[in-house]
Design a protein around this motif. Structure first.
Motif, PDB file in Angstrom:
ATOM      1  N   ALA A  46      -4.316  -3.051 -15.108  1.00 23.17           N
ATOM      2  CA  ALA A  46      -2.846  -3.011 -15.113  1.00 23.17           C
ATOM      3  C   ALA A  46      -2.322  -1.584 -14.981  1.00 23.17           C
ATOM      4  O   ALA A  46      -1.303  -1.346 -14.322  1.00 23.17           O
ATOM      5  CB  ALA A  46      -2.312  -3.662 -16.391  1.00 23.17           C
ATOM      6  N   ILE A  47      -3.006  -0.629 -15.599  1.00 26.04           N
ATOM      7  CA  ILE A  47      -2.612   0.775 -15.450  1.00 26.04           C
ATOM      8  C   ILE A  47      -2.642   1.164 -13.978  1.00 26.04           C
ATOM      9  O   ILE A  47      -1.719   1.819 -13.465  1.00 26.04           O
ATOM     10  CB  ILE A  47      -3.539   1.684 -16.276  1.00 26.04           C
ATOM     11  N   VAL A  48      -3.708   0.758 -13.293  1.00 26.61           N
ATOM     12  CA  VAL A  48      -3.829   1.063 -11.866  1.00 26.61           C
ATOM     13  C   VAL A  48      -2.716   0.388 -11.071  1.00 26.61           C
ATOM     14  O   VAL A  48      -2.058   1.020 -10.236  1.00 26.61           O
ATOM     15  CB  VAL A  48      -5.212   0.630 -11.344  1.00 26.61           C
ATOM     16  N   ALA A  49      -2.502  -0.896 -11.303  1.00 28.26           N
ATOM     17  CA  ALA A  49      -1.484  -1.635 -10.549  1.00 28.26           C
ATOM     18  C   ALA A  49      -0.103  -1.014 -10.713  1.00 28.26           C
ATOM     19  O   ALA A  49       0.675  -0.934  -9.754  1.00 28.26           O
ATOM     20  CB  ALA A  49      -1.466  -3.097 -10.996  1.00 28.26           C
ATOM     21  N   ASN A  50       0.210  -0.561 -11.917  1.00 25.85           N
ATOM     22  CA  ASN A  50       1.544  -0.015 -12.179  1.00 25.85           C
ATOM     23  C   ASN A  50       1.784   1.322 -11.504  1.00 25.85           C
ATOM     24  O   ASN A  50       2.942   1.722 -11.313  1.00 25.85           O
ATOM     25  CB  ASN A  50       1.766   0.130 -13.685  1.00 25.85           C
ATOM     26  N   ASP A  51       0.720   2.014 -11.145  1.00 28.10           N
ATOM     27  CA  ASP A  51       0.891   3.284 -10.446  1.00 28.10           C
ATOM     28  C   ASP A  51       0.655   3.147  -8.949  1.00 28.10           C
ATOM     29  O   ASP A  51       1.429   3.653  -8.137  1.00 28.10           O
ATOM     30  CB  ASP A  51      -0.068   4.330 -11.016  1.00 28.10           C
ATOM     31  N   TRP A  52      -0.398   2.458  -8.567  1.00 20.61           N
ATOM     32  CA  TRP A  52      -0.805   2.374  -7.160  1.00 20.61           C
ATOM     33  C   TRP A  52       0.021   1.370  -6.369  1.00 20.61           C
ATOM     34  O   TRP A  52       0.088   1.465  -5.141  1.00 20.61           O
ATOM     35  CB  TRP A  52      -2.268   1.972  -7.065  1.00 20.61           C
ATOM     36  N   CYS A  53       0.617   0.400  -7.017  1.00 21.28           N
ATOM     37  CA  CYS A  53       1.198  -0.740  -6.312  1.00 21.28           C
ATOM     38  C   CYS A  53       2.694  -0.899  -6.559  1.00 21.28           C
ATOM     39  O   CYS A  53       3.236  -2.002  -6.412  1.00 21.28           O
ATOM     40  CB  CYS A  53       0.482  -2.033  -6.718  1.00 21.28           C
ATOM     41  N   THR A  54       3.375   0.171  -6.949  1.00 19.84           N
ATOM     42  CA  THR A  54       4.810   0.083  -7.192  1.00 19.84           C
ATOM     43  C   THR A  54       5.577   0.974  -6.226  1.00 19.84           C
ATOM     44  O   THR A  54       5.065   1.988  -5.742  1.00 19.84           O
ATOM     45  CB  THR A  54       5.162   0.482  -8.635  1.00 19.84           C
ATOM     46  N   ASN A  55       6.798   0.568  -5.974  1.00 21.33           N
ATOM     47  CA  ASN A  55       7.707   1.322  -5.117  1.00 21.33           C
ATOM     48  C   ASN A  55       8.518   2.307  -5.952  1.00 21.33           C
ATOM     49  O   ASN A  55       8.475   2.280  -7.187  1.00 21.33           O
ATOM     50  CB  ASN A  55       8.633   0.355  -4.375  1.00 21.33           C
ATOM     51  N   ALA A  56       9.280   3.155  -5.292  1.00 22.75           N
ATOM     52  CA  ALA A  56      10.031   4.205  -5.984  1.00 22.75           C
ATOM     53  C   ALA A  56      11.028   3.644  -6.989  1.00 22.75           C
ATOM     54  O   ALA A  56      11.348   4.304  -7.986  1.00 22.75           O
ATOM     55  CB  ALA A  56      10.745   5.088  -4.966  1.00 22.75           C
ATOM     56  N   ASP A  57      11.525   2.414  -6.743  1.00 22.21           N
ATOM     57  CA  ASP A  57      12.495   1.819  -7.664  1.00 22.21           C
ATOM     58  C   ASP A  57      11.835   1.025  -8.788  1.00 22.21           C
ATOM     59  O   ASP A  57      12.513   0.381  -9.587  1.00 22.21           O
ATOM     60  CB  ASP A  57      13.474   0.914  -6.897  1.00 22.21           C
ATOM     61  N   GLY A  58      10.510   1.074  -8.881  1.00 21.27           N
ATOM     62  CA  GLY A  58       9.796   0.360  -9.929  1.00 21.27           C
ATOM     63  C   GLY A  58       9.386  -1.054  -9.565  1.00 21.27           C
ATOM     64  O   GLY A  58       8.700  -1.719 -10.347  1.00 21.27           O
ATOM     65  N   SER A  59       9.770  -1.525  -8.401  1.00 23.02           N
ATOM     66  CA  SER A  59       9.393  -2.873  -7.979  1.00 23.02           C
ATOM     67  C   SER A  59       7.936  -2.894  -7.520  1.00 23.02           C
ATOM     68  O   SER A  59       7.372  -1.868  -7.144  1.00 23.02           O
ATOM     69  CB  SER A  59      10.305  -3.359  -6.848  1.00 23.02           C
ATOM     70  N   ILE A  60       7.345  -4.065  -7.544  1.00 26.64           N
ATOM     71  CA  ILE A  60       5.940  -4.218  -7.192  1.00 26.64           C
ATOM     72  C   ILE A  60       5.798  -4.457  -5.691  1.00 26.64           C
ATOM     73  O   ILE A  60       6.482  -5.316  -5.119  1.00 26.64           O
ATOM     74  CB  ILE A  60       5.315  -5.404  -7.959  1.00 26.64           C
ATOM     75  N   ASP A  61       4.909  -3.697  -5.069  1.00 29.12           N
ATOM     76  CA  ASP A  61       4.540  -3.963  -3.683  1.00 29.12           C
ATOM     77  C   ASP A  61       3.459  -5.036  -3.716  1.00 29.12           C
ATOM     78  O   ASP A  61       2.306  -4.765  -4.055  1.00 29.12           O
ATOM     79  CB  ASP A  61       4.026  -2.680  -3.029  1.00 29.12           C
ATOM     80  N   LEU A  62       3.826  -6.250  -3.390  1.00 26.79           N
ATOM     81  CA  LEU A  62       2.929  -7.381  -3.561  1.00 26.79           C
ATOM     82  C   LEU A  62       1.691  -7.286  -2.672  1.00 26.79           C
ATOM     83  O   LEU A  62       0.602  -7.720  -3.064  1.00 26.79           O
ATOM     84  CB  LEU A  62       3.671  -8.692  -3.315  1.00 26.79           C
ATOM     85  N   ALA A  63       1.826  -6.734  -1.484  1.00 24.17           N
ATOM     86  CA  ALA A  63       0.669  -6.606  -0.599  1.00 24.17           C
ATOM     87  C   ALA A  63      -0.363  -5.657  -1.195  1.00 24.17           C
ATOM     88  O   ALA A  63      -1.575  -5.930  -1.175  1.00 24.17           O
ATOM     89  CB  ALA A  63       1.107  -6.127   0.782  1.00 24.17           C
TER      90      ALA A  63
END
Length: 327
Positions: free
Chosen positions: A229-246
């Protein structure tokens, strides 16, 4: 990585006298990071020049560090590319320099990738390597409670809540409570050694492939899923905090291909994704508000501040739009 404690060539040559690695060619301080002092070191032995990294620990004590020295060697011996302490001619890897614990490590190949340039392929590589790291550390013989884990965030959230607006205080305490509820009935949530701080700048790449994981000094015994989850929250988020699902799907699928998820992990993912955001929101809030921390020694350097709102927005997004692990 950063420079808080100055090291001169004379200081470094005194340390190098314990090794048989050659003579000093150059040294250069490394900018970035918030916790340790780091230098690139170039040595020459005969016709061969070799790059190393010197790390001086600004927060962790000499007594705390054997866990990390042993862990890095354990992972490296099992084919996971991490920095490890080079042993001197007496077999000692953990040294002391300028009143700080210190290690000399190989400089690993690869370069950094900016957060905005991360792709699903980068995230897939992270998922694969993190799962390999978890599998390699399953039977590591030492255990460690995270120094910014559950007991820390319980204490620090209670200390900080009076400094926050009511809405933020309620958000923080709600997330602390949510993890406590999960912890009371965890089910089958595999545990072992986690990296604990695998933000994108703690990985080196060649192309989209990870060549090394760096900075294992937040490693601890905890839920593997929390680390992911730590990785997902940094590597997979956009500038506005939303999740990049891909990107997140690529991360999670690649991880699961190496270490499949349990049914209980499927249930726990939304909570642990929020917990991971809460933990780093809190750790940024404390210095941002100028609040002293019990765990920091009197001679620890001033921390470089990072805006806590980034993690708050990720937390709010995780609450509003929870994602799922791949089946």
């Amino acid at each position: 990585m950063a420079v808080y404690t100055e090291v001169t060539e004379a200081d470094l040559n005194g340390l190098l006298a314990d090794y048989d690695l050659g003579s000093l060619v150059s040294m250069q301080g490394i900018d970035g990071g918030i916790e340790n002092t780091n230098y690139f070191v170039t040595l020459q032995q005969g016709d061969k020049t070799t790059e190393y990294v010197l790390t001086l620990f600004e927060e962790l004590s000499q007594e705390e560090l054997p866990f990390f020295v042993e862990l890095c060697q354990w992972q490296a011996d099992r084919g996971v590319d991490v920095p490890y302490a080079i042993r001197d001619r007496n077999g000692i890897g953990l040294k002391r320099l300028n009143n700080r614990p210190a290690v000399l490590q190989p400089r690993l190949r690869g370069g950094h990738v900016a957060q905005q340039d991360l792709t699903p392929a980068h995230c897939a590589s992270a998922g694969k390597v993190l799962a390999q790291f978890h599998n390699a550390g399953r039977d590591f013989y030492l255990k460690r409670q995270a120094h910014r884990g559950v007991f820390w965030w319980r204490r620090e959230s209670a200390n900080i809540k009076s400094h926050l607006q009511q809405e933020d205080a309620e958000l923080l305490m709600d997330e602390v409570s949510a993890f406590d509820q999960l912890r009371e009935q965890p089910g089958d949530l595999p545990m072992g050694v986690i990296h604990g701080d695998l933000f994108h700048d703690n990985a080196l790449f060649e192309g989209s492939d990870i060549t090394a994981l760096l900075d294992l000094y937040n490693a601890a015994t905890a839920y593997f899923l929390y680390d992911l989850a730590i990785v997902a929250n940094d590597w997979c988020t956009n500038a506005d905090g939303s999740i990049d699902l891909a990107r997140e799907q690529a991360l999670l699928e690649a991880y699961a291909a190496v270490r499949p998820f349990t049914p209980d992990e499927q249930q726990a993912w939304p909570v642990l994704a929020r917990t991971a955001a809460m933990r780093f929101w809190l750790s940024r809030l404390i210095p941002w508000l100028g609040i002293a921390q019990e765990m920091r020694s009197d001679d620890a350097p001033e921390m470089k501040l990072k805006d806590p709102d980034e993690l708050k927005q990720i937390l709010l997004n995780r609450r509003q739009f929870p994602t799922s692990l791949p089946a």
